[in-house]
Enzyme design. Sequence first.
Site, PDB file in Angstrom:
ATOM      1  N   TYR A  47       0.925  -1.203  -0.074  1.00 31.58           N
ATOM      2  CA  TYR A  47      -0.246  -0.136  -0.041  1.00 31.58           C
ATOM      3  C   TYR A  47       1.135   1.251  -0.092  1.00 31.58           C
ATOM      4  O   TYR A  47       1.723   1.291   0.813  1.00 31.58           O
ATOM      5  CB  TYR A  47      -1.088   0.203   1.184  1.00 31.58           C
ATOM      6  CG  TYR A  47      -1.942   1.390   1.373  1.00 31.58           C
ATOM      7  CD1 TYR A  47      -2.857   1.434   0.164  1.00 31.58           C
ATOM      8  CD2 TYR A  47      -1.502   2.530   2.190  1.00 31.58           C
ATOM      9  CE1 TYR A  47      -3.895   2.400   0.352  1.00 31.58           C
ATOM     10  CE2 TYR A  47      -2.453   3.514   2.127  1.00 31.58           C
ATOM     11  CZ  TYR A  47      -3.335   3.463   1.195  1.00 31.58           C
ATOM     12  OH  TYR A  47      -4.349   4.564   1.228  1.00 31.58           O
ATOM     13  N   ASP A  74       9.285   2.998   1.485  1.00 33.24           N
ATOM     14  CA  ASP A  74       7.835   3.525   2.014  1.00 33.24           C
ATOM     15  C   ASP A  74       8.083   3.208   3.563  1.00 33.24           C
ATOM     16  O   ASP A  74       7.562   2.290   3.865  1.00 33.24           O
ATOM     17  CB  ASP A  74       6.798   3.105   1.428  1.00 33.24           C
ATOM     18  CG  ASP A  74       5.529   3.779   1.723  1.00 33.24           C
ATOM     19  OD1 ASP A  74       5.412   4.312   3.003  1.00 33.24           O
ATOM     20  OD2 ASP A  74       4.557   3.748   1.081  1.00 33.24           O
ATOM     21  N   LYS A  94       2.092   9.907   8.325  1.00 33.80           N
ATOM     22  CA  LYS A  94       1.607  10.434   9.567  1.00 33.80           C
ATOM     23  C   LYS A  94       2.539  10.315  10.450  1.00 33.80           C
ATOM     24  O   LYS A  94       2.646  11.284  11.471  1.00 33.80           O
ATOM     25  CB  LYS A  94       0.382   9.860   9.799  1.00 33.80           C
ATOM     26  CG  LYS A  94       0.654   8.187   9.771  1.00 33.80           C
ATOM     27  CD  LYS A  94      -0.598   7.529   9.339  1.00 33.80           C
ATOM     28  CE  LYS A  94      -0.293   6.175   8.908  1.00 33.80           C
ATOM     29  NZ  LYS A  94      -1.157   5.304   8.083  1.00 33.80           N
TER      30      LYS A  94
END
Lengths: 499, 283
Positions: A202, A297, A325
């Site tokens: 993702y 990532d 985040k």
Amino acid sequence: MNTHSSTNDFPAGINQAPHPSGISHWPDINAVERASKRLATGPMPKLTEQHNAQVGRWFEQHCGISKRRAEEAKQRIPGGVQHNLAFNKPFPLDIVRANGAHLWDADGNRYIDFIQAGGPTILGSNYEPVLSKVITLLRECGPVTGLFHGYELKLASLIHDFMPSIELFRMLGSGTESVMAAIRAARVFTGHAQIVKIGGGYHGWSDQMVFGMRLPGTGLLDAAGIPEGALSNTSEVWPNDIDALRKVLQTNRERGGTAAVIVEPFGPESGVHPVHIDYNHQVRALCDEFDALLIFDEVVTGFRAGLGGAQGFFGLKPDLTIFGKCVAGGFPAAGGVGGRADVMSVFAAGIGGSGRRAMIGGTLSANPLSCAAGYWSLLEIERTQAPAVAGRAGDRLSAGLQVLIDKYQLPFVTYNLGAIVHLHTTGVLQLDVREPGAIKQVPHRKEGLEDFGAAFTAEGIITLAGSRLYTSLADTDDVVDDALSRFERVFRGVEGAIS
Amino acid sequence: MMANILITGCSSGFGYLSALDLARRGERVFATMRNLVRGQALTKIAISERLALTTHTLDVTDPMSVRRCVAEVLELGGKIDVLVNNAGYAQRGPIETLSDEEIHRQFDTNVTGIMRMVRTVVPHMRARNAGTIINLSSLSGLTGVPYEGAYSASKHAVEAISQALRFELAATSIRVLLIEPGAFETGFVNNAPVAADFNAAHPLWDEYQRFWSAAAQLTGGSRADPQAVVDAIRRAVIDPETPFRQLVGADVEFAVSLQEAAGLADLGPTIREILHLPATGKH
């Protein structure tokens, strides 16, 4: 199946970061793969009708306010919910308070918080020392001015100290935006167009990344509303299959070359398919061979795996790193991309201001609030050694779950990558779409997973999508042991559980 | 309902395996081959498992044999629902070493053989407005494989014939389907003759040996189980949604994705690099 026969005798160069990582051991990946396959190809474990009825009654009796609000929300919000991380069966809870390891809903029920806002709050929710610094900043200049603030520099410098590969850092609004920026930079820098991701990974929801989502091999399945052309330069390869990656890179060379290989360094979906410990090194070598950039990532692993991130743990330097985040400790408008100075300089019209510029923007990017929150969070993570503490909690939680799985002779799979704990109950994420009929199992097994999610919630545990448990600094042994006794009450309600 | 299936080249390989597979799922199989002696194993299994499978003589290079065999099958079964054109072999050797005789034999079996079968069976299918023709092509039908140039040319012809035939039969209910397997463990290679004029004195001899051992790495090991091709044939027989082309094998998927990526450009240098063969000189 015990997947805990793992290694803590790390190969040379691994787990040598100056700041303690949260990883005390690496799971036996072959054992995880075998157990996952058995779970996904065997009959789906499910709760007894009696237990499901009991869960339904609990929500009816204890969550009246949430239920009413959820009904009203459907009138004004599509589907009544705007969050993908938690299951919302039978209805979304109205969470009104968060502190440390716990959450409280509008009806006054308390839950152990293993969703941790999807990962960023490794210090635990609503961490007071950071909160007070943020409030001071807000009183001084409010959340946004649209202009430079010293905290931007402080944060970028601190990230560089913890992750030396981040020579330059550009703050953005979210992980999704940061992936968009990183890919654009990689294309400008390399002059290549192709992007390779790992199936199931993702990387946000931008057009070019909605490919092979959640389940490896599903390609365009989730790409509703995205023209195929937007995805025509994206390929996926099977997790842990280094030969497949080489073949795609060879094929892409016929298409003008690969700009970047983007990976979640622990494996797709935060390690649903955890990587072999040498996998990322092999990816690094292939990227060098094919002149492609390597993008890590680290939206979840950035600071959850340790202040050096997954790259610190593996002792590897990606060319670019994605932050999400986590980079503002869970405060809003947080994300960023960082890495090699020569690559990152394409955001500033190339070295010396000539060359083509990779366009990025965003008024709320790098706002004082996000930067101050990120800066003070990182300092607190360093001071408290939060990744190591949360990693120990993860070890205790996963080992405890394994004891329960063995005790009740369930086919569930658990393992942990430090403060990222996996608990797989129905095998929906482990389905192999290459096997005939597997794709048809998805709805059924997803529904089964939602039942487990609801059962955990009714026992006072909030999980990430019923299958992942993020631990934090606030997860003391008492919290973990309390959670385990709650999990045991659900496990006892599984059809065929033996004790 | 049970289908009548005529398969060519059943003495070994995909033909043998498919004949058994289809018979075991209850179809009526006419397993044909050049030399009936080589069908004894099939007959034995058919008897012991009580399968509706019989063996018949058929040489696709002999027009008389084709006519006789199809007439025999129609007499026994009344109709042919499925024709599997599987018979074929690979003539190996560099292009410059192949004799007229070797080239002719290759095309007579692999290309004209299929056209003889089509010419004889299609009128019956047309009369019933029903039927399925499954042509076994190859990775070599999609890209020109070195040291198998004649075989590649014959399989490219099979591709072209299948496309044309599908077009010509579009107004009927007769389906034409292709299967493109890569390399599989079926003994196919052992049955592949090498050009008589090609020997150790030839400058390409060493590279020829290295090419085949390097190419074997592309099949992906476990994927080289011929069951995958048997499954593809079965799918073509029973599933009306079967796509026109079924690519079977890790090597085919890779080669086709390479070719698609390269468009009409020459893939030779890339293939040489992938197989670790020395780079070419100037053209």
